[in-house]
Design a protein around this motif. Structure first.
Motif, PDB file in Angstrom:
ATOM      1  N   ASP A   1       0.840  -1.194   0.000  1.00  0.00           N
ATOM      2  CA  ASP A   1       0.000   0.000   0.000  1.00  0.00           C
ATOM      3  C   ASP A   1       0.879   1.249   0.000  1.00  0.00           C
ATOM      4  OD1 ASP A   1       0.871   0.379   2.646  1.00  0.00           O
ATOM      5  OD2 ASP A   1      -0.998  -0.326   3.532  1.00  0.00           O
ATOM      6  N   ALA A   2       0.262   2.417   0.053  1.00  0.00           N
ATOM      7  CA  ALA A   2       0.994   3.683  -0.029  1.00  0.00           C
ATOM      8  C   ALA A   2       1.987   3.865   1.116  1.00  0.00           C
ATOM      9  CB  ALA A   2       0.004   4.850  -0.045  1.00  0.00           C
ATOM     10  N   GLN A   3       1.756   3.192   2.252  1.00  0.00           N
ATOM     11  CA  GLN A   3       2.667   3.291   3.396  1.00  0.00           C
ATOM     12  C   GLN A   3       3.788   2.258   3.338  1.00  0.00           C
ATOM     13  OE1 GLN A   3      -0.841   3.272   3.930  1.00  0.00           O
ATOM     14  NE2 GLN A   3      -0.725   5.504   3.850  1.00  0.00           N
ATOM     15  N   GLY A   4       3.757   1.392   2.336  1.00  0.00           N
ATOM     16  CA  GLY A   4       4.802   0.386   2.184  1.00  0.00           C
ATOM     17  C   GLY A   4       4.510  -0.941   2.860  1.00  0.00           C
ATOM     18  N   TYR A   5       3.286  -1.128   3.350  1.00  0.00           N
ATOM     19  CA  TYR A   5       2.915  -2.391   3.987  1.00  0.00           C
ATOM     20  C   TYR A   5       2.410  -3.383   2.943  1.00  0.00           C
ATOM     21  CZ  TYR A   5       3.227   0.059   8.410  1.00  0.00           C
ATOM     22  OH  TYR A   5       3.682   0.757   9.491  1.00  0.00           O
ATOM     23  N   PRO A   6       2.761  -4.649   3.078  1.00  0.00           N
ATOM     24  CA  PRO A   6       2.275  -5.639   2.104  1.00  0.00           C
ATOM     25  C   PRO A   6       0.767  -5.818   2.218  1.00  0.00           C
ATOM     26  CG  PRO A   6       3.499  -6.707   3.880  1.00  0.00           C
ATOM     27  CD  PRO A   6       3.617  -5.242   4.095  1.00  0.00           C
ATOM     28  N   THR A   7       0.105  -5.858   1.079  1.00  0.00           N
ATOM     29  CA  THR A   7      -1.337  -6.097   1.049  1.00  0.00           C
ATOM     30  C   THR A   7      -1.679  -7.443   0.441  1.00  0.00           C
ATOM     31  OG1 THR A   7      -1.527  -4.950  -1.070  1.00  0.00           O
ATOM     32  CG2 THR A   7      -1.890  -3.636   0.925  1.00  0.00           C
ATOM     33  N   ASP A   8      -0.754  -7.987  -0.367  1.00  0.00           N
ATOM     34  CA  ASP A   8      -0.975  -9.298  -0.979  1.00  0.00           C
ATOM     35  C   ASP A   8       0.380  -9.874  -1.373  1.00  0.00           C
ATOM     36  OD1 ASP A   8      -2.626 -11.406  -1.951  1.00  0.00           O
ATOM     37  OD2 ASP A   8      -2.273 -10.693  -3.991  1.00  0.00           O
ATOM     38  N   VAL A   9       0.547 -11.156  -1.141  1.00  0.00           N
ATOM     39  CA  VAL A   9       1.776 -11.851  -1.504  1.00  0.00           C
ATOM     40  C   VAL A   9       1.402 -13.123  -2.247  1.00  0.00           C
ATOM     41  CG1 VAL A   9       3.879 -12.944  -0.648  1.00  0.00           C
ATOM     42  CG2 VAL A   9       2.951 -10.961   0.556  1.00  0.00           C
ATOM     43  N   SER A  10       2.052 -13.367  -3.381  1.00  0.00           N
ATOM     44  CA  SER A  10       1.762 -14.585  -4.132  1.00  0.00           C
ATOM     45  C   SER A  10       3.035 -15.094  -4.784  1.00  0.00           C
ATOM     46  CB  SER A  10       0.685 -14.331  -5.191  1.00  0.00           C
ATOM     47  OG  SER A  10       1.107 -13.336  -6.095  1.00  0.00           O
ATOM     48  N   VAL A  11       3.069 -16.396  -5.028  1.00  0.00           N
ATOM     49  CA  VAL A  11       4.188 -17.020  -5.731  1.00  0.00           C
ATOM     50  C   VAL A  11       3.871 -16.965  -7.224  1.00  0.00           C
ATOM     51  CG1 VAL A  11       5.482 -19.160  -6.095  1.00  0.00           C
ATOM     52  CG2 VAL A  11       4.759 -18.513  -3.781  1.00  0.00           C
ATOM     53  N   GLU A  12       4.720 -16.279  -7.965  1.00  0.00           N
ATOM     54  CA  GLU A  12       4.535 -16.169  -9.413  1.00  0.00           C
ATOM     55  C   GLU A  12       5.045 -17.425 -10.107  1.00  0.00           C
ATOM     56  OE1 GLU A  12       3.218 -13.319 -11.264  1.00  0.00           O
ATOM     57  OE2 GLU A  12       2.410 -13.034  -9.256  1.00  0.00           O
ATOM     58  N   THR A  13       6.242 -17.874  -9.751  1.00  0.00           N
ATOM     59  CA  THR A  13       6.792 -19.131 -10.267  1.00  0.00           C
ATOM     60  C   THR A  13       7.528 -19.828  -9.132  1.00  0.00           C
ATOM     61  OG1 THR A  13       8.836 -18.065 -11.023  1.00  0.00           O
ATOM     62  CG2 THR A  13       7.083 -18.294 -12.640  1.00  0.00           C
ATOM     63  N   SER A  14       7.380 -21.127  -9.056  1.00  0.00           N
ATOM     64  CA  SER A  14       8.051 -21.895  -7.995  1.00  0.00           C
ATOM     65  C   SER A  14       9.392 -22.412  -8.506  1.00  0.00           C
ATOM     66  CB  SER A  14       7.186 -23.073  -7.553  1.00  0.00           C
ATOM     67  OG  SER A  14       7.237 -24.109  -8.506  1.00  0.00           O
ATOM     68  N   SER A  15      10.145 -23.001  -7.598  1.00  0.00           N
ATOM     69  CA  SER A  15      11.447 -23.568  -7.974  1.00  0.00           C
ATOM     70  C   SER A  15      11.284 -24.789  -8.853  1.00  0.00           C
ATOM     71  CB  SER A  15      12.231 -23.942  -6.732  1.00  0.00           C
ATOM     72  OG  SER A  15      11.623 -25.039  -6.076  1.00  0.00           O
ATOM     73  N   GLY A  16      10.108 -25.413  -8.785  1.00  0.00           N
ATOM     74  CA  GLY A  16       9.872 -26.625  -9.543  1.00  0.00           C
ATOM     75  C   GLY A  16      10.432 -27.868  -8.865  1.00  0.00           C
ATOM     76  N   ASN A  17      10.985 -27.695  -7.665  1.00  0.00           N
ATOM     77  CA  ASN A  17      11.557 -28.811  -6.922  1.00  0.00           C
ATOM     78  C   ASN A  17      10.723 -29.058  -5.674  1.00  0.00           C
ATOM     79  OD1 ASN A  17      13.167 -30.433  -5.196  1.00  0.00           O
ATOM     80  ND2 ASN A  17      14.999 -29.809  -6.300  1.00  0.00           N
ATOM     81  N   SER A  18      10.143 -30.245  -5.550  1.00  0.00           N
ATOM     82  CA  SER A  18       9.271 -30.540  -4.411  1.00  0.00           C
ATOM     83  C   SER A  18      10.020 -30.600  -3.086  1.00  0.00           C
ATOM     84  CB  SER A  18       8.517 -31.855  -4.654  1.00  0.00           C
ATOM     85  OG  SER A  18       9.447 -32.927  -4.768  1.00  0.00           O
ATOM     86  N   ASP A  19      11.359 -30.718  -3.108  1.00  0.00           N
ATOM     87  CA  ASP A  19      12.124 -30.703  -1.860  1.00  0.00           C
ATOM     88  C   ASP A  19      11.973 -29.371  -1.134  1.00  0.00           C
ATOM     89  OD1 ASP A  19      13.073 -33.255  -2.228  1.00  0.00           O
ATOM     90  OD2 ASP A  19      14.998 -32.619  -3.065  1.00  0.00           O
ATOM     91  N   PHE A  20      11.666 -28.309  -1.859  1.00  0.00           N
ATOM     92  CA  PHE A  20      11.548 -27.000  -1.257  1.00  0.00           C
ATOM     93  C   PHE A  20      10.124 -26.654  -0.842  1.00  0.00           C
ATOM     94  CE2 PHE A  20      15.384 -26.496  -3.964  1.00  0.00           C
ATOM     95  CZ  PHE A  20      16.284 -26.246  -2.951  1.00  0.00           C
ATOM     96  N   ALA A  21       9.162 -27.491  -1.155  1.00  0.00           N
ATOM     97  CA  ALA A  21       7.765 -27.209  -0.821  1.00  0.00           C
ATOM     98  C   ALA A  21       7.556 -27.265   0.694  1.00  0.00           C
ATOM     99  CB  ALA A  21       6.846 -28.200  -1.519  1.00  0.00           C
ATOM    100  N   LEU A  22       6.818 -26.282   1.196  1.00  0.00           N
ATOM    101  CA  LEU A  22       6.475 -26.281   2.611  1.00  0.00           C
ATOM    102  C   LEU A  22       5.197 -27.072   2.803  1.00  0.00           C
ATOM    103  CD1 LEU A  22       7.138 -22.532   3.459  1.00  0.00           C
ATOM    104  CD2 LEU A  22       8.612 -24.498   3.917  1.00  0.00           C
ATOM    105  N   ASN A  23       5.224 -27.962   3.762  1.00  0.00           N
ATOM    106  CA  ASN A  23       4.031 -28.783   4.013  1.00  0.00           C
ATOM    107  C   ASN A  23       3.351 -28.344   5.274  1.00  0.00           C
ATOM    108  OD1 ASN A  23       4.445 -30.394   1.757  1.00  0.00           O
ATOM    109  ND2 ASN A  23       5.952 -31.606   2.859  1.00  0.00           N
TER     110      ASN A  23
END
Length: 59
Positions: free
Chosen positions: A37-59
């Motif tokens: 937002d205008a104050q610099g606080y995050p309003t939305d976070v999304s993964v655009e592309t993943s590493s493609g490696n399931s070892d890094f996936a958070l469960n």
């Protein structure tokens, strides 16, 4: 060396890589989109592309 990222006015250590991936030298790149937002606080976070490696996936 510990890397840090900023999270709601505090600094938290980045998560450690999975031990098996670390030993094998496996790396990954993740593209993250953060809308702020205008104050610099995050309003939305999304993964655009993943590493493609399931070892890094958070469960």
């Amino acid at each position: 060396m510990t890397r840090f990222h900023r999270h709601h006015h505090s600094f938290l250590p980045c998560p450690a890589p999975p031990p098996t991936a670390f030993r094998a030298g496996i790396e990954g790149v993740v593209r993250v989109r953060v809308d702020v937002d205008a104050q610099g606080y995050p309003t939305d976070v999304s993964v655009e592309t993943s590493s493609g490696n399931s070892d890094f996936a958070l469960n």
